[in-house]
Design a protein around this motif. Structure first.
Motif, short mmCIF file in Angstrom:
data_model
loop_
_atom_site.label_atom_id
_atom_site.label_comp_id
_atom_site.label_asym_id
_atom_site.label_seq_id
_atom_site.Cartn_x
_atom_site.Cartn_y
_atom_site.Cartn_z
N GLY A 110 -6.12 5.31 10.38
CA GLY A 110 -7.32 5.02 10.96
C GLY A 110 -8.23 5.84 11.47
N ASN A 117 -10.80 2.86 18.62
CA ASN A 117 -11.12 1.68 19.44
C ASN A 117 -12.17 0.59 18.85
OD1 ASN A 117 -9.22 2.21 21.05
ND2 ASN A 117 -10.26 3.24 22.39
N THR A 150 -1.46 -0.43 14.94
CA THR A 150 -2.14 0.23 16.02
C THR A 150 -0.89 1.36 16.53
OG1 THR A 150 -1.55 -0.91 17.81
CG2 THR A 150 -3.37 -1.42 16.81
N ASP A 151 -0.90 2.30 17.27
CA ASP A 151 -0.31 2.95 18.01
C ASP A 151 0.16 1.84 19.32
OD1 ASP A 151 -2.01 3.36 20.04
OD2 ASP A 151 -2.54 5.32 19.26
N ASN A 159 -3.66 -4.37 21.55
CA ASN A 159 -3.51 -3.49 20.20
C ASN A 159 -3.35 -4.89 19.08
OD1 ASN A 159 -3.28 -1.22 21.10
ND2 ASN A 159 -1.19 -1.26 21.74
N SER A 163 -5.71 -4.80 15.79
CA SER A 163 -5.22 -4.72 14.63
C SER A 163 -5.66 -5.85 13.72
CB SER A 163 -3.66 -4.65 14.58
OG SER A 163 -3.13 -5.86 14.97
N GLU A 191 1.26 -3.09 17.59
CA GLU A 191 2.08 -1.74 17.60
C GLU A 191 3.49 -2.08 17.01
OE1 GLU A 191 3.73 -1.42 22.13
OE2 GLU A 191 1.53 -1.84 22.02
N ASN A 198 5.60 7.27 18.59
CA ASN A 198 4.34 7.31 19.50
C ASN A 198 4.26 8.26 20.75
OD1 ASN A 198 2.46 5.04 18.53
ND2 ASN A 198 4.24 3.62 18.67
N ARG A 204 1.29 9.25 16.86
CA ARG A 204 0.28 8.04 16.99
C ARG A 204 -0.88 7.95 15.91
NH1 ARG A 204 1.23 9.87 22.29
NH2 ARG A 204 -0.52 11.07 22.58
N GLU A 205 -1.40 9.13 15.49
CA GLU A 205 -2.35 9.07 14.45
C GLU A 205 -1.95 8.39 13.19
OE1 GLU A 205 -4.13 12.64 12.09
OE2 GLU A 205 -5.30 12.26 13.98
N ARG A 208 -1.75 4.61 13.76
CA ARG A 208 -3.06 3.96 13.60
C ARG A 208 -3.53 3.57 12.18
NH1 ARG A 208 -3.97 7.35 18.30
NH2 ARG A 208 -5.03 8.69 16.74
#
Length: 218
Positions: A110, A117, A150-151, A159, A163, A191, A198, A204-205, A208
């Motif tokens: 992501g 976002n 997503t995370d 989320n 997504s 997620e 997470n 988390r990166e 995403r």
């Protein structure tokens, strides 16, 4: 029959010797087309032998092996060529190319695909997607499954929508570039399918992301 099986074994060993070079690891590996040919040859030989008369079983096994190898290797060879071209065009782009049997996965983090976002594709990433499109047009016998992830930051509902909209943005880009709509499917998973923890920023990166899975048409 024994002579026939010996000939089949020699042929199969010859197929097993067909290696490809992986530019990412520097290692040689047996191509998926070769694996498919081997499996197809063995299965074809068994069917050919079983469906032939006792006196013709050797001949039937060889015919079955030949036809089985052609069927088993066809899809694998097609996906081998597509994978090689994708790796060449996407090297250094940040997109991971993962082979899983007769499927190819393109994992797009992501942080290189979208702003935080946001659902609009980053301007700097369009050239990469255009490179993907060129390959998808050349290899047009594949279905393109587009999955958004997503995370766990934010609410489940947020989320999920994020997504879905990101997967939809990638699909819209492909359609605008001339990819047939019947080949594409877009799904958002929110997620629900993390590939890392997470509990930290690095994990988390990774979560995403948008993934494209290329599946051969049957």
């Amino acid at each position: 029959m024994k002579k026939t099986m010996l000939a089949l074994a020699v042929t199969t060993m010859g197929l097993a010797g067909c290696m490809t070079y992986d530019p990412y690891t520097g290692e040689q590996k047996t191509s998926d087309a070769t694996k498919g040919s081997i499996i197809g040859a063995i299965g074809g030989a068994a069917v050919g032998a079983a469906t032939s008369s006792k006196s013709d079983r050797g001949k039937g096994a060889l015919i079955g092996a030949a036809s089985g190898a052609a069927v088993g290797g066809g899809i694998g060879y097609y996906m081998d060529r597509q994978e090689a071209m994708l790796r060449q065009r996407l090297e250094g782009s940040g997109v991971r190319v993962v082979r899983n049997g007769d499927q190819i996965e393109l994992i797009m983090p992501g942080n290189i695909t979208f702003e935080l976002n946001q659902t609009a594709i980053r301007g700097g990433f369009t050239n990469t997607l255009e490179s993907v499109v060129l390959v998808l047009k050349e290899f047009n016998k594949t279905i393109i499954q587009i999955d958004g992830h997503t995370d766990s930051s934010g609410s489940d509902s947020y989320n999920q929508l994020l997504s879905e909209r990101r997967a939809g943005s990638v699909r819209d880009f492909l359609l605008n570039q001339g990819i047939e709509s019947r080949r594409t499917r877009a799904t958002g998973y929110g997620e629900r399918k993390p590939i890392a923890s997470n509990d930290n920023a690095a994990g988390r990166e990774q979560n995403r992301r948008v993934e494209l899975t290329l599946v051969p048409m049957q």
